[in-house]
Motif scaffolding. Sequence first.
Motif, PDB file in Angstrom:
ATOM      1  N   HIS A  65       0.838  -1.194   0.000  1.00 24.12           N
ATOM      2  CA  HIS A  65       0.000   0.000   0.000  1.00 24.12           C
ATOM      3  C   HIS A  65       0.878   1.250   0.000  1.00 24.12           C
ATOM      4  O   HIS A  65       2.036   1.233   0.416  1.00 24.12           O
ATOM      5  CB  HIS A  65      -1.015  -0.007   1.148  1.00 24.12           C
ATOM      6  N   ASP A  66       0.317   2.338  -0.486  1.00 23.91           N
ATOM      7  CA  ASP A  66       1.024   3.615  -0.581  1.00 23.91           C
ATOM      8  C   ASP A  66       1.012   4.275   0.790  1.00 23.91           C
ATOM      9  O   ASP A  66      -0.036   4.574   1.338  1.00 23.91           O
ATOM     10  CB  ASP A  66       0.333   4.506  -1.625  1.00 23.91           C
ATOM     11  N   ASN A  67       2.192   4.508   1.328  1.00 26.75           N
ATOM     12  CA  ASN A  67       2.312   5.101   2.655  1.00 26.75           C
ATOM     13  C   ASN A  67       2.548   6.606   2.590  1.00 26.75           C
ATOM     14  O   ASN A  67       3.134   7.197   3.480  1.00 26.75           O
ATOM     15  CB  ASN A  67       3.458   4.420   3.419  1.00 26.75           C
ATOM     16  N   GLY A  68       2.106   7.218   1.513  1.00 28.99           N
ATOM     17  CA  GLY A  68       2.206   8.667   1.415  1.00 28.99           C
ATOM     18  C   GLY A  68       3.357   9.139   0.564  1.00 28.99           C
ATOM     19  O   GLY A  68       4.104   8.352  -0.001  1.00 28.99           O
ATOM     20  N   PRO A  69       3.499  10.441   0.463  1.00 31.83           N
ATOM     21  CA  PRO A  69       4.498  11.019  -0.420  1.00 31.83           C
ATOM     22  C   PRO A  69       5.916  10.826   0.106  1.00 31.83           C
ATOM     23  O   PRO A  69       6.126  10.538   1.278  1.00 31.83           O
ATOM     24  CB  PRO A  69       4.135  12.504  -0.434  1.00 31.83           C
ATOM     25  N   GLY A  70       6.873  10.991  -0.771  1.00 33.55           N
ATOM     26  CA  GLY A  70       8.279  10.861  -0.417  1.00 33.55           C
ATOM     27  C   GLY A  70       8.867  12.178   0.048  1.00 33.55           C
ATOM     28  O   GLY A  70      10.049  12.418  -0.177  1.00 33.55           O
ATOM     29  N   VAL A  71       8.050  13.020   0.669  1.00 29.61           N
ATOM     30  CA  VAL A  71       8.549  14.293   1.194  1.00 29.61           C
ATOM     31  C   VAL A  71       7.759  14.657   2.444  1.00 29.61           C
ATOM     32  O   VAL A  71       6.544  14.497   2.486  1.00 29.61           O
ATOM     33  CB  VAL A  71       8.471  15.417   0.134  1.00 29.61           C
ATOM     34  N   GLU A  72       8.489  15.079   3.474  1.00 27.91           N
ATOM     35  CA  GLU A  72       7.847  15.525   4.710  1.00 27.91           C
ATOM     36  C   GLU A  72       8.683  16.655   5.299  1.00 27.91           C
ATOM     37  O   GLU A  72       9.882  16.485   5.549  1.00 27.91           O
ATOM     38  CB  GLU A  72       7.748  14.372   5.700  1.00 27.91           C
TER      39      GLU A  72
END
Length: 185
Positions: A65-72
């Motif tokens: 599953h997609d755990n969100g964007p690659g930037v925080e």
Amino acid sequence: MTQIVLASLVQRQLWNAVRSSLRGRSGLIEVPVWSRESAPYAGGVWTPRLVPYDDGATFDDGGLHDNGPGVEIRMHASASIGATVVTLRLVLGSEQLSGIRFSYGGALYETGLALSVEGDLWEVPVFPAIRAVIPSDADLEIERPTCIMHLATDREMDVTFSRSQVDKPTVNFVEAVEYWADMAG
């Protein structure tokens, strides 16, 4: 926003409902601002962070599953109304926080050239000045920033639907700067 595709009865009805709700320039709407091309993604390009669930499980087909964007990015220290320089903390992403867009609570900002960089802390100028207090450690919206806006004109969303079943209207917006003035009181 250009070339908005309206190809079904439901899309046309939703268009009319939004137009009626905005009541021309008097209404407010939070508009997404495309920023993927300048976001500081880990690895330099957008890629989903595909991971299994906490218990190691995957989808039935073995997919992750997609755990969100690659930037925080987070606000390191609280930013007060009117501030033009902020300190951002890079949690996840590429080490380049100059020239990026972010939003917090519907207020859109863009960073200038870094004034200083110490580890994961970036001191950068922002434009426009901070509209509403951003608390320390607040998560900033980098991938899908938004801006609270008005329609540019009262008739902006007027569309004569065609028989072709596909219409592609353009809508112009302007930032609702008075909203922030009212919030600041």
